[in-house]
Design a protein around this motif. Structure first.
Motif, mmCIF file in Angstrom:
data_model
loop_
_atom_site.group_PDB
_atom_site.id
_atom_site.type_symbol
_atom_site.label_atom_id
_atom_site.label_comp_id
_atom_site.label_asym_id
_atom_site.label_seq_id
_atom_site.Cartn_x
_atom_site.Cartn_y
_atom_site.Cartn_z
ATOM 1 N N ILE A 261 -61.167 1.360 16.364
ATOM 2 C CA ILE A 261 -61.855 0.726 15.454
ATOM 3 C C ILE A 261 -63.398 0.737 15.891
ATOM 4 O O ILE A 261 -63.723 0.477 16.725
ATOM 5 C CB ILE A 261 -61.472 -0.725 15.135
ATOM 6 C CG1 ILE A 261 -59.997 -0.594 14.653
ATOM 7 C CG2 ILE A 261 -62.237 -1.575 14.075
ATOM 8 C CD1 ILE A 261 -59.390 -2.060 14.453
ATOM 9 N N LEU A 262 -64.392 1.191 15.149
ATOM 10 C CA LEU A 262 -65.792 1.253 15.555
ATOM 11 C C LEU A 262 -66.203 0.081 14.863
ATOM 12 O O LEU A 262 -65.951 -0.768 14.066
ATOM 13 C CB LEU A 262 -66.410 2.405 14.303
ATOM 14 C CG LEU A 262 -66.080 3.714 15.066
ATOM 15 C CD1 LEU A 262 -66.628 4.861 14.073
ATOM 16 C CD2 LEU A 262 -66.284 4.168 16.340
ATOM 17 N N ARG A 263 -67.424 -0.279 15.635
ATOM 18 C CA ARG A 263 -68.336 -1.370 15.265
ATOM 19 C C ARG A 263 -69.008 -0.989 14.002
ATOM 20 O O ARG A 263 -69.096 -0.106 13.375
ATOM 21 C CB ARG A 263 -69.464 -1.446 16.369
ATOM 22 C CG ARG A 263 -68.978 -2.108 17.627
ATOM 23 C CD ARG A 263 -70.168 -2.166 18.667
ATOM 24 N NE ARG A 263 -69.667 -2.462 19.930
ATOM 25 C CZ ARG A 263 -69.118 -3.575 20.382
ATOM 26 N NH1 ARG A 263 -69.474 -4.587 19.412
ATOM 27 N NH2 ARG A 263 -68.693 -3.797 21.790
ATOM 28 N N ASN A 264 -69.357 -2.262 13.189
ATOM 29 C CA ASN A 264 -69.786 -2.260 11.977
ATOM 30 C C ASN A 264 -71.020 -1.107 11.611
ATOM 31 O O ASN A 264 -70.858 -0.548 10.639
ATOM 32 C CB ASN A 264 -70.469 -3.297 11.293
ATOM 33 C CG ASN A 264 -69.177 -4.564 11.022
ATOM 34 O OD1 ASN A 264 -68.079 -3.923 10.780
ATOM 35 N ND2 ASN A 264 -69.232 -5.699 11.161
ATOM 36 N N ASP A 265 -71.841 -0.997 12.590
ATOM 37 C CA ASP A 265 -72.700 -0.026 12.450
ATOM 38 C C ASP A 265 -72.690 1.314 12.708
ATOM 39 O O ASP A 265 -73.706 1.965 12.983
ATOM 40 C CB ASP A 265 -74.049 -0.471 13.369
ATOM 41 C CG ASP A 265 -73.774 -0.889 14.454
ATOM 42 O OD1 ASP A 265 -72.527 -1.133 15.075
ATOM 43 O OD2 ASP A 265 -74.864 -1.151 15.404
ATOM 44 N N HIS A 266 -71.324 1.523 12.814
ATOM 45 C CA HIS A 266 -71.162 3.030 13.154
ATOM 46 C C HIS A 266 -70.161 3.698 12.338
ATOM 47 O O HIS A 266 -69.160 2.863 11.756
ATOM 48 C CB HIS A 266 -70.543 3.102 14.737
ATOM 49 C CG HIS A 266 -71.379 2.950 15.872
ATOM 50 N ND1 HIS A 266 -71.934 1.987 16.261
ATOM 51 C CD2 HIS A 266 -72.199 3.834 16.558
ATOM 52 C CE1 HIS A 266 -72.948 1.693 16.964
ATOM 53 N NE2 HIS A 266 -72.994 3.201 17.114
ATOM 54 N N VAL A 267 -70.342 4.835 11.830
ATOM 55 C CA VAL A 267 -69.338 5.584 11.048
ATOM 56 C C VAL A 267 -68.517 6.651 11.926
ATOM 57 O O VAL A 267 -69.147 7.397 12.576
ATOM 58 C CB VAL A 267 -69.811 6.048 9.601
ATOM 59 C CG1 VAL A 267 -70.140 4.978 8.754
ATOM 60 C CG2 VAL A 267 -71.192 6.714 10.080
ATOM 61 N N GLY A 268 -67.162 6.949 11.565
ATOM 62 C CA GLY A 268 -66.668 8.093 12.311
ATOM 63 C C GLY A 268 -67.126 9.560 11.861
ATOM 64 O O GLY A 268 -67.354 9.708 10.873
ATOM 65 N N SER A 269 -67.213 10.301 12.961
ATOM 66 C CA SER A 269 -67.468 11.666 12.723
ATOM 67 C C SER A 269 -67.096 12.497 13.747
ATOM 68 O O SER A 269 -66.425 12.110 14.574
ATOM 69 C CB SER A 269 -69.189 11.824 12.782
ATOM 70 O OG SER A 269 -69.717 11.583 13.861
ATOM 71 N N VAL A 270 -66.898 13.984 13.494
ATOM 72 C CA VAL A 270 -66.562 14.878 14.550
ATOM 73 C C VAL A 270 -67.449 14.743 15.815
ATOM 74 O O VAL A 270 -66.495 14.549 16.891
ATOM 75 C CB VAL A 270 -66.470 16.134 14.158
ATOM 76 C CG1 VAL A 270 -65.982 17.313 14.995
ATOM 77 C CG2 VAL A 270 -65.539 16.524 12.768
ATOM 78 N N GLU A 271 -68.698 14.353 15.624
ATOM 79 C CA GLU A 271 -69.497 14.194 17.009
ATOM 80 C C GLU A 271 -69.091 12.901 17.570
ATOM 81 O O GLU A 271 -69.124 13.022 18.967
ATOM 82 C CB GLU A 271 -70.992 14.128 16.403
ATOM 83 C CG GLU A 271 -71.674 15.590 16.026
ATOM 84 C CD GLU A 271 -70.962 15.958 14.598
ATOM 85 O OE1 GLU A 271 -70.775 14.959 13.767
ATOM 86 O OE2 GLU A 271 -70.852 17.226 14.409
ATOM 87 N N LEU A 272 -68.736 11.854 16.882
ATOM 88 C CA LEU A 272 -68.484 10.615 17.653
ATOM 89 C C LEU A 272 -67.086 11.069 18.430
ATOM 90 O O LEU A 272 -66.916 10.415 19.539
ATOM 91 C CB LEU A 272 -68.412 9.575 16.721
ATOM 92 C CG LEU A 272 -68.233 8.080 17.293
ATOM 93 C CD1 LEU A 272 -69.242 7.925 18.360
ATOM 94 C CD2 LEU A 272 -68.479 7.121 16.240
ATOM 95 N N GLN A 273 -66.087 11.647 17.458
ATOM 96 C CA GLN A 273 -64.669 11.943 18.366
ATOM 97 C C GLN A 273 -65.127 12.654 19.603
ATOM 98 O O GLN A 273 -64.409 12.324 20.718
ATOM 99 C CB GLN A 273 -63.819 12.683 17.419
ATOM 100 C CG GLN A 273 -63.612 11.973 16.276
ATOM 101 C CD GLN A 273 -62.994 12.807 15.365
ATOM 102 O OE1 GLN A 273 -63.063 13.882 15.017
ATOM 103 N NE2 GLN A 273 -61.492 12.305 14.910
ATOM 104 N N LYS A 274 -66.194 13.690 19.679
ATOM 105 C CA LYS A 274 -66.167 14.620 20.899
ATOM 106 C C LYS A 274 -67.004 13.642 21.908
ATOM 107 O O LYS A 274 -66.548 13.620 22.996
ATOM 108 C CB LYS A 274 -67.242 15.668 20.519
ATOM 109 C CG LYS A 274 -66.357 16.504 19.769
ATOM 110 C CD LYS A 274 -67.269 17.995 19.703
ATOM 111 C CE LYS A 274 -66.573 19.218 19.084
ATOM 112 N NZ LYS A 274 -67.605 19.666 18.100
ATOM 113 N N GLU A 275 -67.853 12.867 21.517
ATOM 114 C CA GLU A 275 -68.640 11.915 22.389
ATOM 115 C C GLU A 275 -67.643 11.014 23.167
ATOM 116 O O GLU A 275 -67.681 10.486 24.173
ATOM 117 C CB GLU A 275 -69.658 11.148 21.621
ATOM 118 C CG GLU A 275 -70.641 10.576 22.459
ATOM 119 C CD GLU A 275 -71.581 9.659 21.500
ATOM 120 O OE1 GLU A 275 -72.182 10.257 20.728
ATOM 121 O OE2 GLU A 275 -71.787 8.333 22.133
#
Ligand code: WT7
Length: 654
Positions: free
Chosen positions: A562-576
């Motif tokens: 579950i991400l913090r409110n100010d973040h949206v899921g993306s492929v980049e974030l998955q990789k990170e």
């Protein structure tokens, strides 16, 4: 194929259609259970004692103390007594580096190296009982460093060289080590791992570390802090022909701490002792693998895990065997690197993991056909249950249908094999996928959830009825956790935490962890540890970890985030996040999938519904939910399951 039993009878290992006399094994096992003290006293002659013991077993549950009053040194068992005998020029270690470098070390050489190393440790102020952390690649210095600690009575704490700075500092801080031994770097698939740099980051978080001892190995210049860092080569020269008298240790003195994952967010320090551990590790190797004086033995495990401690270092050396140690990756520079090594050294006993076997299986038999593996006589497996398909492939293509497969079930905590075929006592029929029968001295039972003995063919929890010499001494610095983890689930029994089943022939089938421990390529990692680490990422508010089946690794990690409110899921974030997990814990913690969700399936009391996570991660149905052990209704579980499935599908497409 046939095998000649010790009794001189011929048997086919794979047929069960006539009765095999298993009398030698059965008699020995029975004797070990009926009279454990008498049995182990007889075995203990295999060690070199400074002073004999007063009592074989002092059993004050949950603490079993073996050979109390006895005195000995673990390094002497492994080195001195061979170096001082006609075995002195026998090869102890054939070392093969990933780059193709080799070193041949005799028992006499090993004694020389260990003495010099022990002299360095003493000069650096290491004393009996001190903890020394070791973070080294698979080079001979790793073995020498462990034995040098044992020689002076220091407690080594080896940290697998794939762990991150954070993981190192957790272990160093828990053990309060004052010295850490590392190398400039190591090689992995042709690349240099800058180990010293990782240790620098760790040491910045470790107030107890006074000195960093560095082995010069790879060709690069690490940062050197003149106040703390010492090149091993600088201090070794001074003490060239040093002789350090081995410390005469109590039989029950600690030999090492090795951290492993449990169900909490922090790994626990498994503490092993001297006499019981040494005896158990060496006897079980002998019983399971049936080595002879001219065996060439190769255990592929890294010394950073218990398999490396017991069956790469302590047991083979205590038995005076010749071992192969290989530094690098199994598939580097090509997928047949291991088969080259077996052919080159004429390896006769080969001990590896199901995950490696499955990787080779996937690459095809043609790689094997290029090599002559006919030197092999016995082959082992460890880390997780070996699936029958991999078992048969191993048997056929690597062992040429000639070598028994010794599937060894045990744990970091048990010190040595608990259930495994005893080729060194008597050959008996094997069943692909079963670890077969208990080792002498081991008295296991299958219990149901209420602690009653389960009927044959019924799945339950494996529990061990009696203490055995290789059992852990304690959880380092946490006796309550020791009592709670291993001795409270079924009072009076040691609880390994595995599901198990015993069939009508008395053969044991180990069926995986019953707790929140995931096994990735045979390595233990707890969901709590993963969850604890991932919330350290600035975008993550909450997370839950689960396992999904993996064709090669056995299990792979899936993180629901579950991400913090100010973040949206993306492929980049998955990789990170995947990259972040490698730095937070190490390569073992690399998730295969990161799935972004809005909420996690929880019971009304706030407990994560792990079964729901698992089903979604694995892409299976939720199955039988009538026995859910909380107060949640079936309907609630189904809703949570459907919601999570939809969220996962969405996350995978985005
Ligand atoms: C857990 C212990 C023991 C050295 C390597 C792993 C699983 C291990 C087997 C096997 C079925 C196995 C169990 C056990 N396990 N070997 N032959 N068959 N399961 O040590 O990291 O302490 O893990 O590994 O689940 O509890 P570990």
């Amino acid at each position: 194929m046939t095998t000649i039993d010790k009794s001189g009878e011929k048997h086919n290992l794979m047929t069960n259609d006539y009765f095999w006399p298993m009398k030698r094994y059965q008699d020995m096992h029975k004797r070990s259970i009926d009279d454990p003290e008498g049995f182990w006293a007889e075995q203990a002659g295999a060690l070199a004692w400074d002073k004999p013991w007063d009592k074989v077993l002092d059993w004050k549950p949950p603490y079993g103390r073996w050979f109390t009053g006895g005195k000995l040194n673990a390094c002497v068992q492994c080195v001195d007594r061979h170096a001082m005998s006609q075995k002195s020029s026998k090869v102890a270690i054939y070392w093969e580096g990933e780059t193709g470098d080799t070193r041949t070390i005799s028992y006499a050489d090993l004694l020389h190296d260990v003495n010099r190393f022990a002299a360095v440790l003493k000069k650096l102020g290491v004393q009996k009982g001190d903890r020394v952390a070791i973070y080294l690649p698979m080079i001979p210095e790793l073995v020498t460093a462990m034995l040098a600690c044992a020689r002076i009575g220091a407690i080594h704490c080896v940290i697998f060289s794939g762990f991150s700075a954070q993981a190192i500092s957790d272990r160093v801080n828990d053990s309060n080590a004052k010295l850490i031994i590392t190398a400039s770097g190591g090689y992995r698939r042709g690349k240099i791992l800058a180990l010293k740099g990782i240790v620098d980051d760790a040491v910045a978080m470790c107030p107890s570390i006074e000195k960093v001892l560095v082995v010069k190995y790879t060709d690069h210049e690490p940062n050197i802090n003149p106040d703390k860092d010492i090149w091993l080569s600088d201090v070794l020269n001074d003490s060239d022909n040093a002789v350090v008298a081995p410390e005469s240790m109590d039989a029950t003195d600690p030999l090492f701490i090795l951290y492993t994952s449990g169900t909490t967010g922090k790994p626990k320090g498994i503490l092993h002792g001297t006499a019981g551990y040494m005896l158990y590790a060496s006897k079980t190797l002998q019983w399971a693998f049936n080595p002879s004086d001219d065996s060439i033995y190769w255990c592929t495990a890294d010394a950073g895990w218990i398999t490396g401690h017991s069956y790469l270092v302590y047991a083979p050396l205590a038995l005076g065997l010749t071992s192969v140690i290989y530094e690098g990756a199994p598939d580097y520079p090509a997928i047949d690197r291991w088969w080259q090594i077996i052919e080159k050294y004429r390896v006769s006993i080969f001990y590896t993991s199901p995950t490696a076997i499955r990787m080779f299986m996937r690459n095809g038999e043609e790689w094997l056909a290029k090599h002559d593996l006919s030197s092999l006589q016995v082959m082992g497996s460890v880390g997780e249950a070996i699936n029958p398909e991999a078992w048969r492939w191993y048997y056929k293509y690597i062992g040429y249908e000639n070598c028994p497969i010794i599937d060894t079930w045990w744990q970091t905590e048990t010190g040595g094999f608990m259930i495994a075929p005893c080729a060194g006592i008597q050959s008996y029929p094997l069943k692909p996928g079963s670890a077969t029968l208990p080792m002498p001295g081991v008295d296991p039972v299958v219990l149901d959830a209420d602690g009653n003995e389960a009927a044959p063919n019924k799945t339950g929890f494996i529990a061990i009825r009696k203490p055995w010499p290789g059992m852990l001494l304690d959880v380092y610095g946490n006796p309550d956790l020791y009592q709670k983890t291993y001795w409270s689930r079924f009072p009076g029994y040691y609880a390994p935490g595995d599901y198990s089943m015993k069939d009508a022939d008395g053969y044991w089938w180990l069926l995986g962890r019953a707790d929140e421990v995931i096994k990735v390529s045979g390595h233990r990692i707890s969901t709590a540890e993963l969850e604890h680490a991932v919330v350290g990422h600035s975008a993550v508010a909450e997370a839950a970890a689960a396992a999904k089946p993996d064709e090669v690794k056995g299990e792979a990690i899936v993180l629901f985030v579950i991400l913090r409110n100010d973040h949206v899921g993306s492929v980049e974030l998955q990789k990170e996040i995947i990259k972040y997990m490698r730095t937070a814990i190490g390569t073992v913690a690399t998730p295969d999938d990161v799935i972004f969700v809005d909420k996690l399936p929880k019971t009304r009391s706030g407990k994560i519904m792990r079964r729901v996570l698992k089903a979604v991660a694995a892409g299976t149905s939720i199955g039988d939910i009538t026995t859910l052990d909380d107060q949640t209704s079936v309907e609630e579980v189904m809703v949570a399951y459907e919601e999570l499935k939809v969220a996962a599908a969405k996350s995978n497409n985005g």
